[in-house]
Design a protein around this motif. Structure first.
Motif, mmCIF file in Angstrom:
data_model
loop_
_atom_site.group_PDB
_atom_site.id
_atom_site.type_symbol
_atom_site.label_atom_id
_atom_site.label_comp_id
_atom_site.label_asym_id
_atom_site.label_seq_id
_atom_site.Cartn_x
_atom_site.Cartn_y
_atom_site.Cartn_z
ATOM 1 N N UNK A 70 0.855 -1.191 0.000
ATOM 2 C CA UNK A 70 0.000 0.000 0.000
ATOM 3 C C UNK A 70 0.893 1.244 0.000
ATOM 4 N N UNK B 56 7.276 -4.989 -0.264
ATOM 5 C CA UNK B 56 7.535 -6.235 0.466
ATOM 6 C C UNK B 56 8.545 -7.058 -0.317
ATOM 7 N N UNK C 193 -0.998 -11.695 -2.137
ATOM 8 C CA UNK C 193 0.028 -12.506 -1.505
ATOM 9 C C UNK C 193 -0.072 -12.337 0.003
ATOM 10 N N UNK C 194 0.447 -13.328 0.741
ATOM 11 C CA UNK C 194 0.713 -13.172 2.165
ATOM 12 C C UNK C 194 2.151 -13.653 2.341
ATOM 13 N N UNK C 195 2.439 -14.526 3.310
ATOM 14 C CA UNK C 195 3.796 -15.077 3.398
ATOM 15 C C UNK C 195 4.100 -15.853 2.127
ATOM 16 N N UNK C 196 3.079 -16.416 1.528
ATOM 17 C CA UNK C 196 3.223 -17.140 0.263
ATOM 18 C C UNK C 196 2.738 -16.297 -0.897
ATOM 19 N N UNK C 197 3.214 -16.618 -2.080
ATOM 20 C CA UNK C 197 2.844 -15.871 -3.284
ATOM 21 C C UNK C 197 2.133 -16.814 -4.246
ATOM 22 N N UNK D 26 -2.262 -7.035 -0.040
ATOM 23 C CA UNK D 26 -0.869 -7.402 -0.312
ATOM 24 C C UNK D 26 -0.144 -7.459 1.027
ATOM 25 N N UNK D 27 0.176 -8.663 1.496
ATOM 26 C CA UNK D 27 0.809 -8.799 2.811
ATOM 27 C C UNK D 27 2.091 -9.625 2.721
ATOM 28 N N UNK D 28 2.958 -9.442 3.696
ATOM 29 C CA UNK D 28 4.202 -10.214 3.751
ATOM 30 C C UNK D 28 4.133 -11.330 4.779
#
Lengths: 303, 303, 303
Positions: A75, A80, C219-223, C247-249
């Motif tokens: 964002x 990331x 995405x999170x920890x995985x894409x 969109x997260x890490x």
């Protein structure tokens, strides 16, 4: 080294390897008439964006991952990591979103959170990769993404003379993996292949130097079966290919996924060492590239 | 306890379990004529260095890992851990390289990096394990590698009277695993086995003591299915075998790999508790060894 | 929202989901006569405590996990987390052991170790979950365990009109997983399904707000594979369903297990965002629940 440069310039971060797949399919279609063996090419729906080449009666598979590290736009101007990029403030990043091509700069705040600096907002989820500065000098190649475009290059060079074997171009290696399990399943169930070489790039370290030969990795975070590693060392000795023995406690590769797959794969990481891993300036000695290709060519015959 | 001592003395760090495989194959070939059931023995290429014994019509499998923790020689006099060794400065380590047998000493620098002290350089990649000091007293056995030579010993004792069941001797448990996925695949696809007991050694803790019976582990880092754990507790109660209930948040075993395998395995860790885990002085009460063997014998009948 | 409340009130921590399985089997048996498609229901021994519903000729599977976070009673008055609970001192926990029903209070020591406060000792291994306080207001639902009883609710609502597809009610998602690998195997081998939607709840964040539509997680920890995420976004646009791009890490889901399974699954997490994740006061906007159900209904048609 024109091919290697082309490979480095392809945008293919983990999860979005489609351009690399398309480049390789086109390259293979065009070049394979000049190869000694004529491989069967497997790709499409059942393989997501991976490619498998099958030559003759395979006993051993080469795994070369197509994806690279990079960044995902979150964002605002937040970024990331994809995999583990290691770049400085000011590094040029490139990509494309709904408004067109992007060339922006990497920034960090004091907590080392990554941001981009660009004249406009970039679409959420856009992947950015390093801008390529490919340097070909007398002894060295220097560029972003030698990890693992050099691993692909090695596989394509070995393909030119390969009689029996499998070459797998894999995805997601830099970010958690996930393709190797079904690729391993396929090649094991189709051809009973259970030996694998990981065509990837490792580190110059206090025990592995530039120009002294390809590294045979006795272990990283994972420990391959000693009996298989010994076979590989024996081939290198017998065929008089310069090599170095690597022993590490960290780092991982497609080998990890073979190790934990529900198929009894033996695997070993065999690859040239580089300086400045995961930076825009990965650097590999040309002698180590040559011995990598030489050793793979022998291993595919002798194993 | 002669057999247990022999097992402890075998050099078999994760990834190089071949000597343990050979010892067990020889032992089984020699002893099985005295066993009630005559098992089929599976080993060889498709099983790397693992061994599977199949008795009668199996419903339940015992998993006992053959590998141990230790160290790998890196560069200069550096050592990398195999698994999680926990040893003091001065601990005697043994192994062998191209120049012959090795007995050296473990050292640490102030950052707790491990080194060896020896009169000469040791070959890269050489695996070192604890020198064994086996102590058999009235109530206790004390030695390195009771984890998991005692788990193997338990499986071999249970084998003497086993009618229906599978015994799996597995590899790599201490360092990331990788064999259980295809071993689980094999025993599930061959005989539809989907119950498993993890024959391994756990910790004496604030809730689990020496001499009070084998520990039935209700959870560690992983949580087995409660319905299956309850069945095991019910057998222990019904058969009046002394047991203790363990509940931990850390630690893992071959059970983790069964949990995440693509086969619907129920599993439970059932094993004697020890003091000084992963040191050269692992210590187990003889009463707990007895109740471990007793409970396994009943479980293989009743489950 | 009566059904949602009932779902929230069921005690089903990871590893002990049997009550949720029984509730859902009863509900499905009773309700399916009112559904447009009549699913085949798969459950029983080969599925541990999971349930699979198969409608028509499936192309896409919905995964909704049944388990919740909670605590396991260790020794004395100690508690170990199941998954990652996030609750304050004084939170009411409920469960049952051999002596009867339990309602106790959560406490912490200064090192943030968890304990229970109760008039008597609780049996080792007893699982405790949050006491439910279900709040249904004009715009919001607030309760423990909207993660993932709302994901189940969504799947049951979509089931009412579903023609072709699979619905999987899975287990262990909050604590290391383990069921998805064989569930994925089953649906891929039976019906060649290789598209999956993760019906689960995500976070309100600096980029995702209450009431602005269901979140499509890029995405999170995985894409996940970008090509598949793009398809989902295209359906949301075409069908004019309100949505937000996430969109997260960090964070993970049943999608991670599909990603690393030996089957070529495309997956995407699509779910309403919540405040106060993993607390007793998870809060979701009703508009986001509606757009979640709407988008799933379209996706099961259009993908």
């Amino acid at each position: 080294m024109k091919l290697l440069q082309q490979l480095c310039e392809i945008h293919a971060p983990s999860g979005n390897e489609i351009r690399m797949k398309e480049f390789l399919l086109k390259y293979i279609t065009k070049e394979k008439k000049n190869w000694k063996g004529k491989p069967t090419v497997y790709h499409g729906d059942e393989f997501q964006d991976n490619i498998i080449l099958k030559f003759g009666k395979p006993r051993t598979a080469i795994f070369a991952h197509m994806d690279s590290i990079g960044f995902t736009v979150r964002y605002y101007n937040q970024l990331l990591p994809i995999g583990s990029p290691d770049a400085e403030m000011g590094t040029k990043l490139v990509g494309e979103d709904s408004l067109g091509p992007i060339e922006c700069e990497l920034e960090f705040d004091k907590d080392h959170h990554a941001f981009y600096k660009f004249g406009r907002q970039i679409d959420r989820g856009t992947e950015l990769t390093y801008k390529i500065n490919f340097r070909d000098t007398k002894d060295y190649i220097e560029s972003a993404y030698l990890d693992n475009r050099l691993g692909i290059y090695n596989a394509l060079k070995v393909a030119e003379t390969l009689k029996d074997g499998v070459i797998v171009f894999s995805t997601w290696e830099e970010h958690g993996g996930g393709a190797v399990p079904y690729l391993a399943k396929f090649i094991h169930e189709q051809w009973n292949v259970k030996q694998a070489l990981i065509s990837d790039i490792t580190w110059v370290s206090d025990g592995v130097d530039h120009g002294k030969g390809v590294a045979i990795s006795m272990r990283d975070r994972n420990i391959p079966r000693r009996a298989f590693v010994n076979k590989i060392i024996d081939v290198a000795k017998k065929r008089k290919v310069p090599y170095q023995l690597e022993v590490e406690g960290m780092g991982s590769s497609d080998g990890r996924e073979l190790q934990v797959s529900p198929y009894p794969f033996d695997w070993c990481f065999v690859g040239a060492p580089e300086h400045n891993a995961h930076t825009p300036d990965e650097k590999v000695h040309k002698r180590d590239i040559k011995s990598m290709i030489d050793l793979y060519s022998w291993l595919m015959k002798d194993l």
